[in-house]
Every structure is written in structure tokens, then in C-alpha cells.
Write a protein that holds these residues in place. Structure first.
Motif, short mmCIF file in Angstrom:
data_model
loop_
_atom_site.label_atom_id
_atom_site.label_comp_id
_atom_site.label_asym_id
_atom_site.label_seq_id
_atom_site.Cartn_x
_atom_site.Cartn_y
_atom_site.Cartn_z
N PHE A 1 34.00 42.59 37.63
CA PHE A 1 33.29 42.00 38.77
C PHE A 1 34.10 42.17 40.06
N ARG A 2 33.39 42.06 41.16
CA ARG A 2 34.03 42.13 42.48
C ARG A 2 34.70 40.79 42.78
N ASN A 3 35.87 40.82 43.40
CA ASN A 3 36.61 39.61 43.75
C ASN A 3 35.88 38.84 44.85
N GLY A 4 35.30 39.52 45.78
CA GLY A 4 34.53 38.87 46.83
C GLY A 4 35.39 38.27 47.92
N GLU A 5 34.71 37.73 48.91
CA GLU A 5 35.39 37.16 50.07
C GLU A 5 36.12 35.86 49.75
N GLN A 6 35.67 35.14 48.75
CA GLN A 6 36.29 33.86 48.42
C GLN A 6 37.64 34.03 47.75
N ASN A 7 37.93 35.23 47.21
CA ASN A 7 39.21 35.52 46.58
C ASN A 7 39.59 34.41 45.60
N ALA A 8 38.69 34.15 44.67
CA ALA A 8 38.81 33.01 43.75
C ALA A 8 40.10 33.01 42.92
N TYR A 9 40.67 34.17 42.67
CA TYR A 9 41.86 34.22 41.82
C TYR A 9 43.16 34.29 42.61
N GLY A 10 43.07 34.35 43.92
CA GLY A 10 44.26 34.32 44.75
C GLY A 10 45.11 35.58 44.68
N ILE A 11 44.51 36.72 44.32
CA ILE A 11 45.25 37.99 44.30
C ILE A 11 44.53 38.99 45.18
N GLN A 12 45.27 39.91 45.73
CA GLN A 12 44.70 40.93 46.59
C GLN A 12 44.19 42.09 45.74
N CYS A 13 43.00 41.94 45.23
CA CYS A 13 42.39 42.94 44.36
C CYS A 13 40.88 42.88 44.59
N HIS A 14 40.25 44.03 44.78
CA HIS A 14 38.82 44.07 45.07
C HIS A 14 37.95 43.95 43.82
N THR A 15 38.41 44.53 42.70
CA THR A 15 37.64 44.52 41.46
C THR A 15 38.50 43.98 40.33
N LEU A 16 37.97 42.99 39.63
CA LEU A 16 38.69 42.33 38.55
C LEU A 16 37.93 42.48 37.24
N ALA A 17 38.63 42.30 36.13
CA ALA A 17 38.01 42.30 34.82
C ALA A 17 38.72 41.31 33.93
N LEU A 18 37.95 40.65 33.09
CA LEU A 18 38.51 39.74 32.09
C LEU A 18 38.41 40.41 30.74
N CYS A 19 39.50 40.47 30.03
CA CYS A 19 39.52 41.09 28.70
C CYS A 19 38.83 40.16 27.71
N SER A 20 37.95 40.72 26.90
CA SER A 20 37.23 39.90 25.92
C SER A 20 37.80 40.02 24.51
N ALA A 21 38.93 40.71 24.36
CA ALA A 21 39.55 40.87 23.05
C ALA A 21 40.07 39.52 22.55
N ASP A 22 39.98 39.33 21.23
CA ASP A 22 40.50 38.10 20.63
C ASP A 22 41.97 37.92 20.99
N ASP A 23 42.35 36.72 21.33
CA ASP A 23 43.74 36.36 21.65
C ASP A 23 44.30 37.07 22.88
N CYS A 24 43.45 37.59 23.75
CA CYS A 24 43.97 38.21 24.97
C CYS A 24 43.42 37.45 26.18
#
Length: 82
Positions: free
Chosen positions: A35-58
Motif C-alpha cells: 500500500f501507499r504510505n500517503g500524506e499522513q505517514n502513519a508509520y513515521g518512515i520516509q517511504c512511499h510504498t509499504l508492505a506487510l509480510c503475511s508469512a507466519d511468525d513474520c
């Protein structure tokens, strides 16, 4: 303020379909969790596109900017399933 820990996603080499891998466990990152980080920068990092890993235990947070830059058509990733 707490610093968010994140990894850098990796563009899969030689894949027919544009695929990103988790920088922590090397699992395939699901297109639905990129997903796009967007203007709100919800995660507090300077990155335009983020991804969450869906692997077990990751579940690692991945910055995808550098990996997407390696692809010929990064928008193609969002139009095809990984």
C-alpha cells in the motif's frame, strides 16, 4: 517518539510476474498487503510504498521504494496478483 523497525523489500530476480520479497524472511509479499504510505505517514518512515509480510511468525513492515525502482513498470505490480 518510538522508532518504527522496518526492512527493505527485494525485487524477485527472473520472475515473469513482478514480485516483491520480504526483506526479513524472503517470503513473497502479497499484492493485497502492499500500500501507499500517503500524506499522513502513519508509520513515521520516509517511504512511499509499504508492505506487510503475511508469512507466519513474520509480519514485518517493508519499505518497497528501492525494490519498485528496479522494476520496469512498478505500477504493473498493482495490476497483477503476486
Amino acid at each position: 517518539m518510538q522508532k518504527t523497525e522496518y526492512y527493505s523489500a527485494i525485487a524477485s530476480e527472473g520472475s515473469a510476474v513482478p514480485t516483491l520479497l520480504c526483506g526479513h524472511c524472503r517470503s513473497t509479499l502479497s499484492r493485497g498487503r502492499i500500500f501507499r504510505n500517503g500524506e499522513q505517514n502513519a508509520y513515521g518512515i520516509q517511504c512511499h510504498t509499504l508492505a506487510l509480510c503475511s508469512a507466519d511468525d513474520c509480519g514485518a513492515l517493508n519499505c518497497c521504494d528501492a525494490a519498485l525502482a528496479r522494476l520496469d513498470d512498478p505500477e504493473d505490480l498493482f495490476s497483477k496478483a503476486s
